[in-house]
Scaffold this motif. Structure first.
Motif, short mmCIF file in Angstrom:
data_model
loop_
_atom_site.label_atom_id
_atom_site.label_comp_id
_atom_site.label_asym_id
_atom_site.label_seq_id
_atom_site.Cartn_x
_atom_site.Cartn_y
_atom_site.Cartn_z
N ALA A 146 -24.92 -39.87 -22.75
CA ALA A 146 -25.72 -40.82 -21.97
C ALA A 146 -25.82 -42.17 -22.66
CB ALA A 146 -27.10 -40.26 -21.71
N HIS A 147 -25.71 -42.20 -23.99
CA HIS A 147 -25.87 -43.45 -24.71
C HIS A 147 -24.58 -43.93 -25.35
CE1 HIS A 147 -29.99 -41.92 -24.34
NE2 HIS A 147 -30.30 -43.18 -24.22
N ALA A 148 -23.49 -43.29 -24.98
CA ALA A 148 -22.20 -43.63 -25.59
C ALA A 148 -21.83 -45.08 -25.28
CB ALA A 148 -21.12 -42.69 -25.07
N ALA A 149 -21.28 -45.75 -26.28
CA ALA A 149 -20.83 -47.13 -26.09
C ALA A 149 -19.36 -47.17 -25.70
CB ALA A 149 -21.06 -47.93 -27.36
N SER A 150 -18.68 -46.04 -25.83
CA SER A 150 -17.27 -45.94 -25.43
C SER A 150 -16.93 -44.46 -25.31
CB SER A 150 -16.37 -46.59 -26.48
OG SER A 150 -16.19 -45.71 -27.57
N PRO A 151 -15.79 -44.14 -24.68
CA PRO A 151 -15.43 -42.72 -24.56
C PRO A 151 -15.28 -42.05 -25.93
CG PRO A 151 -14.04 -44.05 -23.12
CD PRO A 151 -14.82 -45.01 -23.98
N ALA A 152 -15.04 -42.85 -26.97
CA ALA A 152 -14.81 -42.28 -28.30
C ALA A 152 -16.02 -41.54 -28.83
CB ALA A 152 -14.41 -43.39 -29.27
N ASP A 153 -17.22 -41.96 -28.46
CA ASP A 153 -18.41 -41.31 -28.99
C ASP A 153 -18.47 -39.83 -28.62
OD1 ASP A 153 -19.46 -43.40 -30.39
OD2 ASP A 153 -20.73 -44.13 -28.76
N LEU A 154 -18.22 -39.54 -27.35
CA LEU A 154 -18.28 -38.15 -26.92
C LEU A 154 -17.06 -37.38 -27.43
CD1 LEU A 154 -19.90 -36.11 -25.35
CD2 LEU A 154 -18.71 -36.77 -23.27
N ALA A 155 -15.92 -38.05 -27.45
CA ALA A 155 -14.71 -37.39 -27.92
C ALA A 155 -14.83 -37.00 -29.39
CB ALA A 155 -13.50 -38.30 -27.71
N LYS B 179 -5.15 -26.17 -38.18
CA LYS B 179 -4.44 -27.45 -38.21
C LYS B 179 -3.76 -27.74 -36.89
CE LYS B 179 -2.91 -29.37 -42.58
NZ LYS B 179 -2.08 -29.11 -43.74
N GLU B 180 -3.16 -26.69 -36.32
CA GLU B 180 -2.44 -26.87 -35.05
C GLU B 180 -3.41 -27.24 -33.93
OE1 GLU B 180 -2.03 -23.81 -36.79
OE2 GLU B 180 -0.44 -24.79 -37.95
N GLU B 181 -4.54 -26.53 -33.92
CA GLU B 181 -5.53 -26.81 -32.88
C GLU B 181 -6.02 -28.24 -32.97
OE1 GLU B 181 -8.11 -22.85 -31.83
OE2 GLU B 181 -8.30 -23.67 -33.84
N LEU B 182 -6.29 -28.66 -34.18
CA LEU B 182 -6.82 -30.01 -34.37
C LEU B 182 -5.82 -31.05 -33.87
CD1 LEU B 182 -9.44 -31.11 -35.45
CD2 LEU B 182 -8.33 -31.53 -37.63
N GLU B 183 -4.56 -30.78 -34.15
CA GLU B 183 -3.52 -31.71 -33.70
C GLU B 183 -3.46 -31.75 -32.17
OE1 GLU B 183 -1.21 -34.58 -33.61
OE2 GLU B 183 -2.20 -33.94 -35.47
N GLU B 184 -3.59 -30.56 -31.58
CA GLU B 184 -3.56 -30.46 -30.12
C GLU B 184 -4.72 -31.25 -29.50
OE1 GLU B 184 -3.49 -26.29 -28.74
OE2 GLU B 184 -4.60 -27.06 -27.02
N ILE B 185 -5.90 -31.08 -30.10
CA ILE B 185 -7.09 -31.77 -29.57
C ILE B 185 -6.96 -33.27 -29.75
CG2 ILE B 185 -9.56 -32.06 -29.89
CD1 ILE B 185 -9.41 -29.09 -30.94
N ARG B 186 -6.40 -33.63 -30.88
CA ARG B 186 -6.24 -35.06 -31.13
C ARG B 186 -5.36 -35.69 -30.05
NH1 ARG B 186 -5.36 -35.26 -37.05
NH2 ARG B 186 -7.60 -35.19 -37.35
N GLN B 187 -4.32 -34.97 -29.67
CA GLN B 187 -3.45 -35.50 -28.61
C GLN B 187 -4.16 -35.50 -27.27
OE1 GLN B 187 0.28 -33.44 -28.67
NE2 GLN B 187 0.82 -34.31 -30.67
N GLU B 188 -4.88 -34.42 -27.02
CA GLU B 188 -5.60 -34.29 -25.76
C GLU B 188 -6.61 -35.43 -25.58
OE1 GLU B 188 -5.97 -31.61 -23.37
OE2 GLU B 188 -7.81 -32.37 -22.45
N LEU B 189 -7.25 -35.81 -26.69
CA LEU B 189 -8.31 -36.81 -26.59
C LEU B 189 -7.87 -38.21 -27.04
CD1 LEU B 189 -11.36 -34.73 -27.87
CD2 LEU B 189 -10.90 -35.45 -25.54
N ALA B 190 -6.58 -38.38 -27.21
CA ALA B 190 -6.08 -39.67 -27.70
C ALA B 190 -6.53 -40.83 -26.81
CB ALA B 190 -4.56 -39.64 -27.79
N TRP B 191 -6.64 -40.56 -25.52
CA TRP B 191 -7.01 -41.62 -24.57
C TRP B 191 -8.38 -42.22 -24.86
CZ3 TRP B 191 -11.51 -40.87 -22.00
CH2 TRP B 191 -12.01 -39.56 -21.96
N ALA B 192 -9.24 -41.43 -25.53
CA ALA B 192 -10.61 -41.89 -25.71
C ALA B 192 -10.74 -42.90 -26.84
CB ALA B 192 -11.52 -40.70 -25.98
N PHE B 193 -9.72 -42.96 -27.69
CA PHE B 193 -9.82 -43.84 -28.85
C PHE B 193 -8.98 -45.09 -28.63
CE2 PHE B 193 -10.73 -39.56 -30.15
CZ PHE B 193 -11.92 -39.72 -30.85
#
Lengths: 330, 186
Positions: free
Chosen positions: A54-63, B169-183
């Protein structure tokens, strides 16, 4: 709705170990090196993650929270968390668009998150294109609008005015557009207020009342002055602007290579000339043109007025500028 | 006959006095006693409200075996502060939010109240608030924890809360790719 019933928590506590360990664990807290969240039942961790969303400043916070451990990842995907995500938390960037991002937005929207409904609705309708995406986009926007999302109401109004997604001019629905604009303006949406003012002033889709229309335009101008420049930045518009900027370079090369699969039509569809809008025609000649120079095109009068103030005044030619300044001094 | 009546009256008045007392005494797991305004306790805690209504409040200290003295002190402190504070305009008319959340931002004093707590004390207080059914205190404490997570990388969050990274390690890599869009950095 917000949090699952708290009753569960006592059950979870009770189920962990015997009474003695329970008492000491509950009373004396955790020593160093122990996961602080181990003591909290799932519903409380959900409440914490919902707060992050709810207070995230970008999608990165929740991710980032979801990436810390398995339990967080599982809980961060819960509808309770997704439904509370802020507008910034669902503001995906065009350069990062992916199936995973799309999935995330769909989940948020399905959980009832109106920010996500609006964002995904705009992206589906304008960027992804195609009749099925337009239909789901409209449905998402309608969902957001019915929940009282002002920008979604205004977006639907613009579509009605332009007959977007339809076959031609006959699909324009000024009355429907005015009704939606009025609701958005009532909720404090300034472009909608401006649009409504123009409509009433000109008698377009509403009974003509020059004085009342003018009054609304003055209200809109006053609101615009009080709002800082960057405050009106809309994440969906930012996405669309970036999307077309990226596609512009890609499409030209791919259209040339692929022999233009629907390409010639796409080439001729124009973007709204207001640089921060990002809407694109869904058919040729959908948008209104600047009646002076005829080169700039706009999705709405609100965008035209804003662009006039920000940029077009200087680009439209000095003679035209004099003419417009005399006639349209709003 | 008369004696009985007098005794009855005395008992009656004692009962009335008990019911009229405007504080309740709570006893922590380690036997410390705390007094808290009855009105505030009943208003803020569904569990205490139930105990007061059901008459299971002990004059010599109602046992709360699950709550340590430190956490209980904070609970009582919160109740008393809450009793004294006038709801601010911010609490009444929070900004228009159209999501399901009726959550209202913590007030200034509530912020200060949770800010001064140590890590352990904060989590203890969350548990105590959960146990006592104190909706508002739970909101405020959970909000504080979520603020502590905001703007941090996964590694930083793990460090702050001592969370074990249970991914392979593999899982973490998978998640990193899955969530790459958020960063995305501008």
């Amino acid at each position: 709705m917000r949090k699952p019933a708290r009753r569960r928590s006592s059950l979870i506590k009770g189920s962990r170990g015997g009474d003695v360990s329970k008492a000491s664990r509950l009373v004396f807290g955790h020593g160093g090196g122990v996961d602080a969240f181990d003591r909290l039942p799932d519903d409380l961790v959900l409440a914490v993650l919902a707060g992050v969303a709810a207070h995230a400043a970008s999608p990165a916070d929740l991710a980032a929270a979801a990436m810390t451990c398995r339990r967080f990842r599982e809980l961060a995907a819960h509808p309770v968390v997704l439904s509370r995500a802020s507008a910034a938390a669902v503001a995906v960037r065009a350069a990062r668009w992916s199936e995973a991002a799309h999935r995330f937005l769909r989940r948020c929207a399905d959980a009832g998150n109106l920010h996500a409904c609006y964002f995904l609705g705009m992206v589906s309708f304008y960027c992804l294109g195609g009749s099925s995406n337009r239909a789901t986009g409209t449905a998402r926007l309608a969902r957001a609008a019915s929940g009282g999302h002002a920008a979604a109401l205004y977006a639907l109004a613009v579509m009605r005015f332009n007959g977007s997604g339809g076959a031609g001019k006959a699909d324009r629905d000024p009355r429907g557009g005015v009704a939606l604009c009025a609701r958005a303006a009532w909720l404090g949406h300034v472009p909608a207020l401006r649009e409504l003012g123009h409509c009433i002033q000109d008698g377009y889709g509403a009974r003509r009342d020059v004085a009342a229309g003018r009054r609304l335009l003055l209200h809109a101008a006053a609101h615009e002055l009080s709002v800082a420049e960057d405050d009106d930045e809309d994440a969906a518009s930012r996405f669309m602007v970036e999307w077309w900027a990226l596609r512009g370079t890609i499409e030209k090369s791919s259209v040339a290579a692929a022999g233009g699969e629907g390409g010639d039509d796409a080439e001729k569809r124009r973007l709204c000339s207001q640089a921060r809008c990002g809407r694109r025609e869904t058919r040729r000649h959908e948008f209104r043109r600047c009646s002076v120079c005829g080169t700039a095109s706009y999705c709405s009068r609100a965008c035209q007025a804003m662009d006039w103030k920000r940029a077009h005044r200087g680009q439209c030619g000095p003679a035209a500028a004099r003419w417009l300044a005399a006639g349209n001094a709003f | 006959m008369e004696v009985d009546k007098g005794k009855g009256e005395a008992e009656e008045t004692r009962k009335v006095a008990e019911a009229d007392r405007d504080t309740v005494t709570l006893k922590s797991s380690d036997g410390k006693l705390f007094e808290v305004s009855k009105e505030a306790a009943a208003r803020l805690s569904t569990v205490l409200a139930g105990m007061i209504a059901g008459g299971s409040i002990d004059d010599n200290g109602t046992d709360l075996k699950q709550i340590g003295s430190e956490a209980l002190e904070n609970v009582v402190d919160y109740c008393n502060k809450h009793a004294n504070s006038i709801p601010s305009a911010a609490l009444i008319s929070s900004s228009i939010s159209f999501n399901t959340a009726p959550f209202k931002e913590p007030e200034e004093w509530e912020r200060k109240f949770v800010d001064r707590l140590s890590h352990d004390a904060l989590f203890d207080l969350v548990e105590a608030a959960n146990f006592l059914g104190m909706e508002r205190l739970l909101d405020v404490t959970c909000h504080k924890i979520s603020e502590m997570m905001k703007g941090k990388s996964p590694d930083q969050i793990r460090e702050v809360f001592n969370i074990k990274n249970d991914y392979t390690k593999e899982e973490l890599e998978e998640i990193r790719q899955e969530l790459a869009w958020a960063f995305y950095d501008d």
